[in-house]
Design an enzyme around this catalytic site. Sequence first.
Site, PDB file in Angstrom:
ATOM      1  N   GLY A  83      -0.378   4.354   0.009  1.00 15.35           N
ATOM      2  CA  GLY A  83      -1.236   5.478   0.399  1.00 15.35           C
ATOM      3  C   GLY A  83      -0.462   6.356   1.373  1.00 15.35           C
ATOM      4  O   GLY A  83       0.779   6.335   1.406  1.00 15.35           O
TER       5      GLY A  83
ATOM      6  N   GLY B  79       0.826  -1.209   0.000  1.00 12.96           N
ATOM      7  CA  GLY B  79       0.000   0.000   0.000  1.00 12.96           C
ATOM      8  C   GLY B  79       0.855   1.251   0.000  1.00 12.96           C
ATOM      9  O   GLY B  79       1.625   1.489   0.932  1.00 12.96           O
TER      10      GLY B  79
ATOM     11  N   VAL C 232      -2.247  -7.904  -3.526  1.00 10.98           N
ATOM     12  CA  VAL C 232      -2.107  -8.971  -2.531  1.00 10.98           C
ATOM     13  C   VAL C 232      -3.407  -9.748  -2.444  1.00 10.98           C
ATOM     14  O   VAL C 232      -4.485  -9.163  -2.336  1.00 10.98           O
ATOM     15  CB  VAL C 232      -1.780  -8.359  -1.156  1.00 10.98           C
TER      16      VAL C 232
ATOM     17  N   GLU D 243     -18.878  18.088   1.095  1.00 16.79           N
ATOM     18  CA  GLU D 243     -18.078  18.725   0.041  1.00 16.79           C
ATOM     19  C   GLU D 243     -18.673  18.454  -1.342  1.00 16.79           C
ATOM     20  O   GLU D 243     -18.766  19.351  -2.176  1.00 16.79           O
ATOM     21  CB  GLU D 243     -16.621  18.245   0.134  1.00 16.79           C
TER      22      GLU D 243
ATOM     23  N   ASP E 148      -5.779   3.465   7.951  1.00 15.33           N
ATOM     24  CA  ASP E 148      -7.220   3.190   8.019  1.00 15.33           C
ATOM     25  C   ASP E 148      -7.555   1.740   8.356  1.00 15.33           C
ATOM     26  O   ASP E 148      -8.636   1.454   8.833  1.00 15.33           O
ATOM     27  CB  ASP E 148      -7.876   3.504   6.662  1.00 15.33           C
TER      28      ASP E 148
ATOM     29  N   ALA F   7      -6.055  11.139   7.133  1.00 15.20           N
ATOM     30  CA  ALA F   7      -4.714  11.113   6.562  1.00 15.20           C
ATOM     31  C   ALA F   7      -3.645  11.417   7.610  1.00 15.20           C
ATOM     32  O   ALA F   7      -2.555  10.832   7.577  1.00 15.20           O
ATOM     33  CB  ALA F   7      -4.636  12.119   5.416  1.00 15.20           C
TER      34      ALA F   7
HETATM   35  C1  LIG Z   1     -13.055  11.280  -0.528  1.00 12.71           C
HETATM   36  C2  LIG Z   1     -12.161  11.289   0.679  1.00 12.71           C
HETATM   37  C3  LIG Z   1     -11.866  12.479   1.308  1.00 12.71           C
HETATM   38  C4  LIG Z   1     -11.030  12.489   2.432  1.00 12.71           C
HETATM   39  N1  LIG Z   1     -10.734  13.700   3.022  1.00 12.71           N
HETATM   40  C5  LIG Z   1      -9.859  13.724   4.061  1.00 12.71           C
HETATM   41  C6  LIG Z   1      -9.468  14.965   4.626  1.00 12.71           C
HETATM   42  O1  LIG Z   1      -9.925  16.030   4.215  1.00 12.71           O
HETATM   43  N2  LIG Z   1      -8.573  14.943   5.660  1.00 12.71           N
HETATM   44  C7  LIG Z   1      -8.052  13.766   6.138  1.00 12.71           C
HETATM   45  O2  LIG Z   1      -7.225  13.790   7.049  1.00 12.71           O
HETATM   46  N3  LIG Z   1      -8.412  12.579   5.616  1.00 12.71           N
HETATM   47  C8  LIG Z   1      -9.297  12.522   4.597  1.00 12.71           C
HETATM   48  N4  LIG Z   1      -9.655  11.316   4.048  1.00 12.71           N
HETATM   49  C9  LIG Z   1      -9.151  10.073   4.653  1.00 12.71           C
HETATM   50  C10 LIG Z   1      -7.748   9.754   4.197  1.00 12.71           C
HETATM   51  O3  LIG Z   1      -7.639   9.859   2.799  1.00 12.71           O
HETATM   52  C11 LIG Z   1      -7.407   8.332   4.672  1.00 12.71           C
HETATM   53  O4  LIG Z   1      -7.502   8.310   6.077  1.00 12.71           O
HETATM   54  C12 LIG Z   1      -5.994   7.942   4.249  1.00 12.71           C
HETATM   55  O5  LIG Z   1      -5.911   7.861   2.840  1.00 12.71           O
HETATM   56  C13 LIG Z   1      -5.606   6.601   4.858  1.00 12.71           C
HETATM   57  O6  LIG Z   1      -4.317   6.280   4.473  1.00 12.71           O
HETATM   58  P1  LIG Z   1      -3.865   4.762   4.304  1.00 12.71           P
HETATM   59  O7  LIG Z   1      -2.433   4.802   3.933  1.00 12.71           O
HETATM   60  O8  LIG Z   1      -4.287   3.999   5.493  1.00 12.71           O
HETATM   61  O9  LIG Z   1      -4.749   4.213   3.088  1.00 12.71           O
HETATM   62  P2  LIG Z   1      -4.868   4.741   1.596  1.00 12.71           P
HETATM   63  O10 LIG Z   1      -4.362   6.132   1.461  1.00 12.71           O
HETATM   64  O11 LIG Z   1      -6.275   4.458   1.199  1.00 12.71           O
HETATM   65  O12 LIG Z   1      -3.874   3.803   0.783  1.00 12.71           O
HETATM   66  C14 LIG Z   1      -4.053   2.423   0.656  1.00 12.71           C
HETATM   67  C15 LIG Z   1      -3.241   1.938  -0.523  1.00 12.71           C
HETATM   68  O13 LIG Z   1      -3.261   0.504  -0.516  1.00 12.71           O
HETATM   69  C16 LIG Z   1      -3.437   0.030  -1.826  1.00 12.71           C
HETATM   70  N5  LIG Z   1      -4.065  -1.303  -1.746  1.00 12.71           N
HETATM   71  C17 LIG Z   1      -5.269  -1.607  -1.217  1.00 12.71           C
HETATM   72  N6  LIG Z   1      -5.498  -2.921  -1.264  1.00 12.71           N
HETATM   73  C18 LIG Z   1      -4.396  -3.477  -1.849  1.00 12.71           C
HETATM   74  C19 LIG Z   1      -4.028  -4.810  -2.172  1.00 12.71           C
HETATM   75  N7  LIG Z   1      -4.818  -5.858  -1.915  1.00 12.71           N
HETATM   76  N8  LIG Z   1      -2.830  -5.019  -2.775  1.00 12.71           N
HETATM   77  C20 LIG Z   1      -2.002  -3.981  -3.054  1.00 12.71           C
HETATM   78  N9  LIG Z   1      -2.308  -2.690  -2.746  1.00 12.71           N
HETATM   79  C21 LIG Z   1      -3.490  -2.452  -2.147  1.00 12.71           C
HETATM   80  C22 LIG Z   1      -4.337   1.072  -2.471  1.00 12.71           C
HETATM   81  O14 LIG Z   1      -4.228   1.038  -3.889  1.00 12.71           O
HETATM   82  C23 LIG Z   1      -3.798   2.363  -1.856  1.00 12.71           C
HETATM   83  O15 LIG Z   1      -2.785   2.946  -2.640  1.00 12.71           O
HETATM   84  C24 LIG Z   1     -10.492  11.275   2.930  1.00 12.71           C
HETATM   85  C25 LIG Z   1     -10.798  10.069   2.289  1.00 12.71           C
HETATM   86  C26 LIG Z   1     -11.623  10.069   1.168  1.00 12.71           C
HETATM   87  C27 LIG Z   1     -11.935   8.765   0.471  1.00 12.71           C
END
Ligand SMILES: Cc1cc2nc3c(=O)[nH]c(=O)nc-3n(C[C@H](O)[C@H](O)[C@H](O)COP(=O)(O)OP(=O)(O)OC[C@H]3O[C@@H](n4cnc5c(N)ncnc54)[C@H](O)[C@@H]3O)c2cc1C
Length: 424
Positions: A12, A10, A79, A170, A304, A320
């Site tokens: 993200g 991931g 994965v 939004e 998340d 985030a």
């Molecule tokens: C529309 C929207 C608006 C938001 N606005 C805000 C905001 O204003 N402020 C804020 O703080 N937060 C906001 N968030 C929340 C924030 O984006 C998330 O909390 C954050 O992205 C979480 O980070 P992460 O690294 O856990 O997951 P993510 O950023 O979701 O990254 C997960 C990654 O894992 C990859 N992945 C998933 N499953 C697999 C798999 N099986 N194999 C390989 N790769 C995989 C995905 O492709 C992705 O790149 C928002 C979310 C959304 C959807």
Amino acid sequence: MNMKRIVVIGAGFAGLNFAKNFSPAPDQEIILVDRRNHHLFQPLLYQVATAGLSPADISMPIRSFFRNEEKIKVILDEVVGIEPNKNQIQFKNSVLTYDVLVLACGANHSYFAHPEWEIYAPGLKSLEQATEIRRRVLSAFEEAEKISNPVLQREWMTFVIVGAGPTGVELAGAIAELSRNTIRNDFRNIDPAKSKVILVEAGARVLATFDPALSETAKKNLVNLGVEVRLNTRVTAMDEKSVTTDHASFFSRTKIWAAGVKPSITGKFLKDADADIELDSSGRVRITAELNLKKYPNVFVLGDQSHFPESSGRGLPGVATVAIQQGHHAAKNVARFLKREKLLPFSYFDKGTMATIGRKKAVLQSGKLKMTGFPAWLAWLLVHIYYLIGFRNRVLVLLQWFWSYLTFSRGARLITESDWKLKD
Ligand SMILES: Cc1cc2nc3c(=O)[nH]c(=O)nc-3n(C[C@H](O)[C@H](O)[C@H](O)COP(=O)(O)OP(=O)(O)OC[C@H]3O[C@@H](n4cnc5c(N)ncnc54)[C@H](O)[C@@H]3O)c2cc1C
């Protein structure tokens, strides 16, 4: 040399910040895997869905971050299984072993036991979904323009957004502004300003995690933009042309889901492999204060998809800032783990939350500080520009916002076939 392999799943906010902050020793390498080739700035997805920005403005190829990092290898793959007792990850056509695993796969939408609704009301988590929503919103006006039956026109010109958290608020504000300002004079047969934007929320207020006074301000701002806010209203059924709630039914061709989230299925892969690994009721992996698993200290789960132990028992919010801070902290702890040093507990520094309502209003809450209106919107803009990845993106987005602020324009009003499809 016997290389130690750190596999990060991931790219993200959590995974990317881990990889950017971990400095591999000479006998260590990082393999960063994602099923997409780009890192996505999800907080601005609603701008793509409502034609304010283009997909490339809020995303960046993962490889480009690590162009000069010899010891970080990027792999595009998905994965499909994890065996923590064998230190193995399964992909569709291959298997990878690790010394340390950093799992950060984020979350998806939850349709509360109604997965069949997804086809009618896409959620907003990926660029494919954002361009699909953009296609549906813009096509709705085009369809209405072609017909003369006022009942059918109303059906096409009614937009229902389910869920009044930051994303729902939004989206509702942006669609209302699009119809009342941006495209107001673009049609001959219809008046886009007469379209209905309905925001449906099961709870008693919009932006439920904010201070009640800020929720009230946000609701007023939405109503002033022409959004119909329906609180204490639960969706009970949905089809191609309508939405039914426990209070009323609406004919609407365009529905958007911004209501629930469920963590990535990769947490369940862990549980399937070892029943001792604990998930919370929503499916998030329960981790230690050091961000790893009790039974498998070489497995770290971030962002998340993890449930961090804190005093409320609810875990940290899916935002985030949590993911970014955990990515930084895990980089320190993985280095310590590999040196057999004691791991450090993580503590979250809450910088506050904000949501924007339309072109120049927002609400912001940070500790005791509460802000509304234009100053909050300006703060929202600066924070988003600051965190947006890549210099090119920052400059482009700032220029586009400045331009659309002056002119109400939304330059990315393109109807394109999207490659969105239902998937976990
Ligand atoms: C529309 C929207 C608006 C938001 N606005 C805000 C905001 O204003 N402020 C804020 O703080 N937060 C906001 N968030 C929340 C924030 O984006 C998330 O909390 C954050 O992205 C979480 O980070 P992460 O690294 O856990 O997951 P993510 O950023 O979701 O990254 C997960 C990654 O894992 C990859 N992945 C998933 N499953 C697999 C798999 N099986 N194999 C390989 N790769 C995989 C995905 O492709 C992705 O790149 C928002 C979310 C959304 C959807």
